[in-house]
Design a protein around this motif. Structure first.
Motif, PDB file in Angstrom:
ATOM      1  N   ARG A  38     -16.000  62.035   4.742  1.00 57.45           N
ATOM      2  CA  ARG A  38     -16.731  60.864   4.268  1.00 57.45           C
ATOM      3  C   ARG A  38     -15.775  59.690   4.088  1.00 57.45           C
ATOM      4  O   ARG A  38     -14.614  59.889   3.750  1.00 57.45           O
ATOM      5  N   VAL A  40     -13.768  56.895   2.388  1.00 52.92           N
ATOM      6  CA  VAL A  40     -13.245  56.697   1.036  1.00 52.92           C
ATOM      7  C   VAL A  40     -12.478  55.387   0.993  1.00 52.92           C
ATOM      8  O   VAL A  40     -11.896  54.947   1.984  1.00 52.92           O
ATOM      9  N   ALA A  41     -12.477  54.760  -0.191  1.00 51.31           N
ATOM     10  CA  ALA A  41     -11.795  53.485  -0.392  1.00 51.31           C
ATOM     11  C   ALA A  41     -10.306  53.719  -0.619  1.00 51.31           C
ATOM     12  O   ALA A  41      -9.879  54.841  -0.897  1.00 51.31           O
ATOM     13  N   GLY A  43      -6.977  54.121  -2.423  1.00 50.71           N
ATOM     14  CA  GLY A  43      -6.668  54.643  -3.743  1.00 50.71           C
ATOM     15  C   GLY A  43      -7.545  55.789  -4.194  1.00 50.71           C
ATOM     16  O   GLY A  43      -7.380  56.288  -5.304  1.00 50.71           O
ATOM     17  N   ALA A  44      -8.477  56.217  -3.372  1.00 50.00           N
ATOM     18  CA  ALA A  44      -9.320  57.360  -3.738  1.00 50.00           C
ATOM     19  C   ALA A  44      -8.420  58.586  -3.937  1.00 50.00           C
ATOM     20  O   ALA A  44      -7.483  58.802  -3.175  1.00 50.00           O
ATOM     21  N   PRO A  45      -8.691  59.383  -4.991  1.00 48.77           N
ATOM     22  CA  PRO A  45      -7.807  60.526  -5.253  1.00 48.77           C
ATOM     23  C   PRO A  45      -7.919  61.639  -4.210  1.00 48.77           C
ATOM     24  O   PRO A  45      -6.940  62.326  -3.940  1.00 48.77           O
ATOM     25  N   THR A  46      -9.118  61.807  -3.650  1.00 48.17           N
ATOM     26  CA  THR A  46      -9.318  62.913  -2.706  1.00 48.17           C
ATOM     27  C   THR A  46     -10.354  62.541  -1.649  1.00 48.17           C
ATOM     28  O   THR A  46     -11.136  61.614  -1.823  1.00 48.17           O
ATOM     29  N   ALA A  47     -10.342  63.305  -0.577  1.00 42.08           N
ATOM     30  CA  ALA A  47     -11.416  63.290   0.421  1.00 42.08           C
ATOM     31  C   ALA A  47     -11.594  64.742   0.842  1.00 42.08           C
ATOM     32  O   ALA A  47     -10.729  65.583   0.566  1.00 42.08           O
ATOM     33  N   PRO A 120      -7.341  54.024   3.372  1.00 41.54           N
ATOM     34  CA  PRO A 120      -8.797  54.171   3.268  1.00 41.54           C
ATOM     35  C   PRO A 120      -9.330  54.829   4.531  1.00 41.54           C
ATOM     36  O   PRO A 120      -8.777  54.625   5.606  1.00 41.54           O
ATOM     37  N   PRO A 148     -20.309  57.250   3.048  1.00 40.40           N
ATOM     38  CA  PRO A 148     -19.889  57.888   1.799  1.00 40.40           C
ATOM     39  C   PRO A 148     -20.818  59.012   1.327  1.00 40.40           C
ATOM     40  O   PRO A 148     -20.357  60.004   0.790  1.00 40.40           O
TER      41      PRO A 148
END
Ligand code: CU
Length: 158
Positions: A38, A40-41, A43-47, A120, A148
């Motif tokens: 998905r 993610v922006a 700085g997102a912690p996980t994907a 990202p 997302p």
């Protein structure tokens, strides 16, 4: 800044020239079906990475680990109900793919957890992910980046 924007536009155009066609991979007896993740922006912690793993062979195999240059590290997780709460826990001994069977990595279940994405993930982009199997060896697939809230529907019918 203008050059940067142009680069993004060029990437978007490139993505459009690749229709949402099936993308499937193979390592030995293991067929890897439509890997995806998905958006993610920054700085997102996980994907999380999802796919199907089908073992066409006559002996079990095991997904030992995964890695990508686009995240700090990758862990294999399963999601399980514990004390009434859905929790993720690492599959520390890997993921067994029984002979002749298909194992699904999907939202709410088993997934490859990308810890600390370094960039990202934009919808339509591809994220390389190298999978290491005990028997089938190593193969690099590309996770197709979906919206997302996607549940993998873009890939239905493949
Ligand atoms: Cu997880």
């Amino acid at each position: 800044m203008r050059r940067h924007l142009f680069g993004l536009a060029a990437l978007a155009a490139l993505a459009l020239t690749h229709p949402a066609a099936a993308h499937d991979y193979r390592a030995g007896d293991i067929a890897i079906g439509h890997p995806w993740t998905r958006a993610v922006a920054a700085g997102a912690p996980t994907a999380a990475g999802y796919m199907t793993l089908r073992n066409d062979g006559s002996v079990p195999d095991r997904l030992l680990s995964a890695s990508t240059p686009m995240a700090r590290t990758v862990e294999l997780h399963e999601t399980a109900l514990a004390d009434g709460i859905m929790r993720m826990r690492p599959l520390t001994s890997g993921l067994v793919i029984p002979a002749g069977e298909t194992v699904r990595l999907e939202p709410g279940g088993i997934h490859a957890m990308l810890m600390g994405p370094s960039v990202p993930f934009a919808r339509g982009a591809r994220v390389p992910l190298t999978l290491r199997f005990e028997r089938a060896g190593e193969v690099t697939v590309e996770l197709a980046v979906e919206a997302p809230g996607a549940r993998g529907g873009d890939h239905q019918g493949h």
